[in-house]
Design an enzyme around this catalytic site. Structure first.
Site, PDB file in Angstrom:
ATOM      1  CD  GLU A 254      -3.683  -8.870   3.681  1.00  0.00           C
ATOM      2  OE1 GLU A 254      -3.421  -8.694   4.086  1.00  0.00           O
ATOM      3  OE2 GLU A 254      -3.314  -8.878   2.205  1.00  0.00           O
TER       4      GLU A 254
ATOM      5  CB  SER B 263      -3.911  -2.827  -6.262  1.00  0.00           C
ATOM      6  OG  SER B 263      -3.218  -4.203  -6.049  1.00  0.00           O
TER       7      SER B 263
ATOM      8  CG  HIS C 123      -7.829  -8.508   4.666  1.00  0.00           C
ATOM      9  ND1 HIS C 123      -6.506  -9.172   4.459  1.00  0.00           N
ATOM     10  CD2 HIS C 123      -8.074  -7.337   4.248  1.00  0.00           C
ATOM     11  CE1 HIS C 123      -6.456  -8.825   3.386  1.00  0.00           C
ATOM     12  NE2 HIS C 123      -7.010  -7.790   3.197  1.00  0.00           N
TER      13      HIS C 123
ATOM     14  CD  GLU D  95      -9.685  -6.230   0.138  1.00  0.00           C
ATOM     15  OE1 GLU D  95      -9.090  -5.313   0.635  1.00  0.00           O
ATOM     16  OE2 GLU D  95      -9.256  -6.890   0.780  1.00  0.00           O
TER      17      GLU D  95
ATOM     18  CE  LYS E 179      -3.548  -5.435   3.609  1.00  0.00           C
ATOM     19  NZ  LYS E 179      -2.761  -5.923   2.047  1.00  0.00           N
TER      20      LYS E 179
ATOM     21  CG  ASN F 156      -6.528  -3.844   6.324  1.00  0.00           C
ATOM     22  OD1 ASN F 156      -5.870  -3.975   7.386  1.00  0.00           O
ATOM     23  ND2 ASN F 156      -6.634  -4.557   4.892  1.00  0.00           N
TER      24      ASN F 156
ATOM     25  N   GLY G  83      -1.909  -5.769  -3.019  1.00  0.00           N
ATOM     26  CA  GLY G  83      -1.239  -6.109  -2.896  1.00  0.00           C
ATOM     27  C   GLY G  83      -0.219  -6.363  -3.713  1.00  0.00           C
TER      28      GLY G  83
HETATM   29  P1  PGA Z   1      -3.520  -3.211  -1.418  1.00  0.00           P
HETATM   30  O1  PGA Z   1      -4.359  -3.915  -0.359  1.00  0.00           O
HETATM   31  O2  PGA Z   1      -4.471  -2.228  -1.628  1.00  0.00           O
HETATM   32  O3  PGA Z   1      -2.363  -2.661  -0.938  1.00  0.00           O
HETATM   33  O4  PGA Z   1      -3.868  -4.175  -2.618  1.00  0.00           O
HETATM   34  C1  PGA Z   1      -6.478  -4.036   0.004  1.00  0.00           C
HETATM   35  C2  PGA Z   1      -6.693  -4.984   1.402  1.00  0.00           C
HETATM   36  O5  PGA Z   1      -5.771  -5.992   1.580  1.00  0.00           O
HETATM   37  O6  PGA Z   1      -6.974  -4.329   1.228  1.00  0.00           O
END
Ligand code: PGA
Length: 247
Positions: A96, A212, A94, A166, A11, A9, A172
């Protein structure tokens, strides 16, 4: 046997020229038949990314869609715009998008149905916040997120979609769920899927872990019975993504 699916992803990262650079760097390392590999790039770079992966087994997906076919919805991307390009995957819901753009479970469900109607595979993201985990309502939350997202989705369609578990507190933050925590949550999601559909259907649906995922923890996480690959944020923007795909 469920085929593992590892997705990046991106982003809101990478310009057009950086997209070319990154895909060319990763391409050979992540081109495999053993796993499905999907790059969720920013919508503005979809055309270019499709061109860059041509002739490989790598797929490209969109990070978000709108649930209407066309019309006065400034700034949105329709699923038909994706299918016209040959894009076959989209992320939906997602965390976010839920957190910053007000996406609710009901909106997620409308997007899921629209993707399915157009033969685009939705990767449906669900997961709990730290507060919800601390309150011990993780399973309840995962159950309701799953049920609402899949309302009116037929068994046949459900078998093809992908769910990404997730935990928001692991996204993140560098704080990965332990492989046991991830497995436990994915097992619960599969249990709900069996309740909605059948055990056979639940066993066909792929469930990814995200939050992560790194080159050094991917192998252990992906080896769990109910985890069928990962959705990777930060680490998918680096050469490290190759190690994750190979994990
Ligand atoms: P991350 O993000 O691997 O940076 O934790 C995962 C995601 O948001 O899909």
């Amino acid at each position: 046997m469920r085929k593992q699916v590892v997705a990046g992803n991106w982003k809101m990262n990478k310009t057009s020229s950086e997209t070319t650079e990154l895909i060319n760097t990763l391409k050979d390392g992540i081109n495999t038949e053993e796993k499905e590999v999907i790059l969720f790039v920013p919508a503005i770079n979809l055309v270019q990314a499709m061109e860059l992966v041509r002739g490989t087994n790598i797929s490209v997906g969109c990070q978000n869609i709108y649930f209407e076919d066309s019309g006065a919805f400034t700034g949105e991307t329709s699923v038909k715009m994706l299918t016209d390009l040959g894009v076959k995957y989209t992320l939906v819901g997602h965390s976010e998008r839920r957190q910053y753009f007000g996406e609710t479970d009901v909106i997620v469900n409308r997007k899921v149905l629209k993707a399915i109607e157009n033969n685009v595979t939705p990767v449906i993201c669900i997961g709990e916040s730290l507060g919800e985990r601390e309150q011990n309502i993780t399973f309840e939350l995962l159950r309701s997120q799953t049920k609402i997202a899949l309302k009116d989705v037929t068994k046949e369609a459900a078998e093809k979609l992908i769910i990404a578990y997730e935990p928001i507190w692991a996204i993140g933050t560098g704080k990965t769920a332990t492989s046991d925590q991830a497995e436990e949550a994915c097992r619960e999601i599969r249990k709900v899927l069996a309740e909605i559909y059948t055990e056979d259907t639940a066993n066909k649906i792929r469930i990814q872990y995200g939050g992560s995922v790194k080159g050094d923890n991917a192998k252990e996480i992906f080896s769990k019975e109910n985890i069928d690959g990962g959705l990777v944020g930060g680490a998918c923007l680096k050469a490290e993504f190759v190690d994750i795909v190979k994990a």
